[in-house]
Design an enzyme around this catalytic site. Structure first.
Site, PDB file in Angstrom:
ATOM      1  N   GLU A  93      16.810  63.805   6.945  1.00 41.78           N
ATOM      2  CA  GLU A  93      17.643  64.134   7.977  1.00 41.78           C
ATOM      3  C   GLU A  93      18.680  65.129   7.957  1.00 41.78           C
ATOM      4  O   GLU A  93      19.980  64.885   8.500  1.00 41.78           O
ATOM      5  CB  GLU A  93      18.233  62.992   8.603  1.00 41.78           C
ATOM      6  N   ASP A 116      11.670  52.838  10.589  1.00 42.23           N
ATOM      7  CA  ASP A 116      13.160  52.759  10.508  1.00 42.23           C
ATOM      8  C   ASP A 116      13.919  51.470  11.521  1.00 42.23           C
ATOM      9  O   ASP A 116      14.082  51.684  12.534  1.00 42.23           O
ATOM     10  CB  ASP A 116      13.564  53.938  11.411  1.00 42.23           C
ATOM     11  N   GLU A 144      20.801  48.871  16.044  1.00 44.23           N
ATOM     12  CA  GLU A 144      20.335  50.215  16.528  1.00 44.23           C
ATOM     13  C   GLU A 144      19.150  50.144  17.577  1.00 44.23           C
ATOM     14  O   GLU A 144      19.152  50.803  18.785  1.00 44.23           O
ATOM     15  CB  GLU A 144      20.228  51.114  15.572  1.00 44.23           C
TER      16      GLU A 144
HETATM   17  C1  BDP Z   1      18.470  55.774  11.560  1.00 42.24           C
HETATM   18  C2  BDP Z   1      19.624  56.187  12.164  1.00 42.24           C
HETATM   19  C3  BDP Z   1      20.352  57.329  11.677  1.00 42.24           C
HETATM   20  C4  BDP Z   1      20.855  56.879  10.190  1.00 42.24           C
HETATM   21  C5  BDP Z   1      19.430  56.870   9.488  1.00 42.24           C
HETATM   22  C6  BDP Z   1      19.861  56.319   7.981  1.00 42.24           C
HETATM   23  O1  BDP Z   1      19.342  56.589  13.408  1.00 42.24           O
HETATM   24  O2  BDP Z   1      21.687  57.510  12.311  1.00 42.24           O
HETATM   25  O3  BDP Z   1      21.759  58.000   9.608  1.00 42.24           O
HETATM   26  O4  BDP Z   1      18.944  55.740  10.058  1.00 42.24           O
HETATM   27  O5  BDP Z   1      19.378  55.216   7.728  1.00 42.24           O
HETATM   28  O6  BDP Z   1      18.091  54.654  11.680  1.00 42.24           O
HETATM   29  O7  BDP Z   1      20.029  57.073   7.302  1.00 42.24           O
END
Ligand code: BDP
Length: 706
Positions: free
Chosen positions: A307, A380, A408
């Site tokens: 990301e 996720d 989340e």
């Molecule tokens: C996702 C979230 C994000 C996190 C990411 C993570 O949306 O905000 O940074 O996981 O685990 O689910 O790094």
């Protein structure tokens, strides 16, 4: 003033000071460590008879906690006694004089550094209870266990308890930014006040440590995995050190998330290439500096090449190259590197396969002090996912299992969802998971809301995480029951009803959000509410349509050999349960298969009818939760009773929103009607699609734009 009135006035004034204690509004701050007077008079009497004094030779954190706990629970001060007398609680480590002469060493050998023993003893005709361990930390865990017995109104006759943690690493991961916003945090701002640290030590920091120690959590990562390099500057290290000092007596180590580009951002280097000697040297010096501030520092947590975060791949190196470089810097200080396997960059492959593809070939290539941290499922933190294929596939690498406590994808802090069954589903998935993990990491759901977690029931997910990290075999039912009794009341009518609500709540949420193996169909970016239609994101795998693949023929993601073949990443035993569409359990169907709308489910219904059935059942079940809560709310304080009621009301409205939006949308593909006689959607699909959710990224502000 007339004579005689004065004493009455004084009495009245004193009384007024005490009244608030009796009618004090219950704000949830005390979590499950409430230590209120035992309500059952018979039991109170028997506890009072059994516990008459505390016999110890050190006024440790454990004895202080014990004393204050007993003071509240028994409604009287238990004195310290210099000698062993009848009714004594003997507290201390095995080597302390009050315990050593009991010769319990043999029983303690198995308990290691963190286990404890609680035992009723009779010595020279005197009856007592021993709470001991090999270390102060073990004694503290023993004390919390003992207090839990009292809080949950268990018998303390003939005690013979030994307990030690199944997993050595039990860590909370805070996604807290240095600005005090919390990524995916729904309970206010960060509890770490970086502005007033290190000088101002809020009472909350101590209470945080107490509460964590009470469930065996022994580590905390203070900052977000999307880490600011500033965390490694002296100013922030000093603040982290101040927190570490508060946590130390409670056996909690501090860890920090670090940004892989720190040598560039704060070190004036031109590169962060892990094979560059100057970079290696920089990290070595930085580690030395960190340990000067925090001598028992736990280690670094790293999110790299995921990301948009920098990582070794920026320099053509592997995750192992990056992790090993940091491991070398930490090794002289006995620190560890926790390297996350949550990688999420653009790839033509099925998104579910990426972590395995990148990490499995590196098994055996990591240094000894590298732990690889793997999310429970391959996508996720969805309401339901199969366990991650890396479990069982990296036998030469210690793995941490990462759960998300902050909701989340499960209704933020608005929906009542007890996550123990979700955690258990993964932990109980068989030897691939249970035999390869060295620890649990939980993405914290804590903020500066007065009750810490936003929803009163979100506290239970924090509790469940700690209890399962200590003892993964504990049942969800036991955890729920313990938590309810300590957090609310021991009244059995309340306990029984609320336990039922909690134990079914996760399945209910799956039913109204993502039944039958659906996943990732939530709103874009903010992740709240339904948006299965969303297809505007620049990357295919950011779009819900990528995940459900609904078309006129059917719905679901074919991950078998006729599709992405993600299934091949699993060992044969796991594969067989999902491979064949005919035997694949209904709850996983659309995760593994693209099934025709008229597919005959195991229930006898067609896929479309089953989908409708699930969504409708989900909503009906939330209504059942509302009704059940109404029947027991009067057993507890009106404050929390009302909070939960209001939140359940919102949950009901939002369950309807999920049901109607999803069924209207999927119906455009199935071209099949909603069940006859069922409640019809109040709006058209167009209405749901047009709803906008405003969300200020990086803040905790959320709300639905009407
Ligand atoms: C996702 C979230 C994000 C996190 C990411 C993570 O949306 O905000 O940074 O996981 O685990 O689910 O790094």
């Amino acid at each position: 003033m007339k004579q005689g009135l004065f004493p009455i006035l004084i009495l009245f004034t004193i009384g007024a000071f005490f009244i608030p204690d009796v009618v004090r509004a219950e704000d949830g701050y005390r979590l499950w460590l409430r230590y209120d007077l035992i309500g059952n008079p018979r039991l109170l009497q028997s506890y009072r008879k059994t516990i008459l004094s505390i016999h110890t030779d050190s006024l440790s954190t454990a004895t202080k906690e014990l004393r204050s706990g007993l003071q509240g629970l028994l409604g009287k001060t238990i004195p310290y006694a210099a000698d062993l007398s009848d009714g004594a609680l003997l507290i201390g480590t095995a080597s302390s004089p009050v315990i050593a002469h009991l010769h319990l060493e043999k029983n303690l050998q198995q308990l290691g550094d963190e286990g404890f023993l609680i035992r009723s003893i009779t010595l020279n005709n005197k009856h007592g209870i021993v709470i001991t361990a090999n270390t102060d930390k073990g004694v503290l865990y023993g004390v919390f266990h003992f207090l839990r017995l009292l809080q949950t109104q268990q018998s303390i006759e003939n005690l013979a308890i030994t307990s030690s943690p199944a997993l050595p690493y039990r860590i909370l991961d805070h996604w807290d930014n240095l600005s005090r916003t919390v990524e995916r945090g729904y309970a206010g701002f960060s509890i770490w006040n970086w502005f007033t640290l290190p000088g101002y030590l809020d009472q909350r920091y101590t209470d945080y440590a107490r509460v964590n120690a009470s469930i065996g959590i022994n580590g905390t990562v203070l900052n977000n995995v999307n880490a600011s390099p500033l965390i490694l500057t002296p100013a922030f290290l000093e603040k982290a050190a101040a927190l570490a000092k508060v946590f130390r007596p409670y056996g909690i180590k501090v860890y920090l998330s670090v940004n892989f580009s720190s040598p560039i951002a704060i070190g004036n280097l031109k590169t962060a290439d892990p094979l560059d000697p100057a970079v290696q040297e920089w990290w070595k010096k930085k580690a030395e500096e960190v340990y000067k501030y925090i001598p028992d520092f736990g280690g670094f947590l790293v999110k790299a090449n995921s990301e948009g975060q920098p990582g070794p791949q920026n320099y053509g190196r592997t995750h192992a190259d990056g992790a090993n470089m940091l491991a070398d810097a930490l090794a002289p200080h006995k620190g560890i590197v926790i390297w996350r396997a949550f990688v999420y960059s653009e790839t033509p492959e099925d998104r579910a396969k990426q972590a395995y593809n990148e990490f499995q070939p590196l098994d055996g290539k990591f240094k000894k002090n590298v732990w690889v941290q793997v999310k429970n499922g391959p996508i996720d933190f969805q309401p339901r996912e199969p366990f991650h294929p890396l479990f069982g596939a990296m036998p030469r690498t210690p793995l941490m299992l990462e759960f998300q406590l902050t909701q989340e994808y499960l209704g933020f802090s608005t929906h009542l969802v007890f996550l123990a069954p979700l955690f258990k589903e993964c932990l109980d998935a068989g030897s691939p998971v249970s035999s390869t993990i060295t620890g649990l990491a939980g993405v914290a759901n804590i903020g500066d809301d007065r009750n810490w977690c936003g929803h009163p029931f979100a506290q239970a997910n924090w509790y469940a995480f700690g209890r399962l990290a200590w003892s993964p075999n504990t049942s969800s039912a036991q955890i729920a029951e313990e938590w309810i009794r300590q957090t609310f009341t021991n009244s059995s009518a309340f306990v029984d009803t609320v336990k039922k609500i909690m134990l079914t709540s996760r399945e209910i949420t799956v039913d109204y959000m993502t039944p039958l193996g659906l996943h990732h169909i939530m709103g874009y970016s903010h992740h709240y509410g339904p948006a299965p239609w969303y297809d505007k994101a620049s990357r295919a795998d950011w779009n819900p349509v990528y995940f459900h693949k609904a078309d006129s023929a059917g719905i679901g993601f074919d991950r078998t050999s006729t599709g992405s073949n993600a299934l091949e990443q699993y060992a044969p035993e796991a594969r067989t349960q999902w491979e064949d569409i005919k035997t694949c359990p209904d709850s996983w169907l659309l995760w593994w298969h693209h099934a025709p709308w008229s597919w005959q489910m195991h229930t006898g219904r067609t896929l479309w009818d089953e989908l409708c059935h699930k969504y409708y059942t989900g909503v009906d079940s939330v209504r059942w939760m509302q009704k059940s809560w109404a029947t027991v709310k009067d057993y507890i304080d009106p404050e929390r009773a009302q909070q939960v009621k209001m939140l359940l009301d919102i949950q009901e409205q939002e369950a309807v929103w999920w049901r109607d939006a999803c069924l209207l949308y999927f119906g455009t593909f199935s071209r099949m009607p909603l069940p006859t006689g069922a409640e019809q959607p109040a709006h058209t699909l167009d209405y749901y699609e047009k709803q906008k959710f405003y969300y200020a990224p990086g803040t905790t502000t959320t709300g639905l734009e009407k």
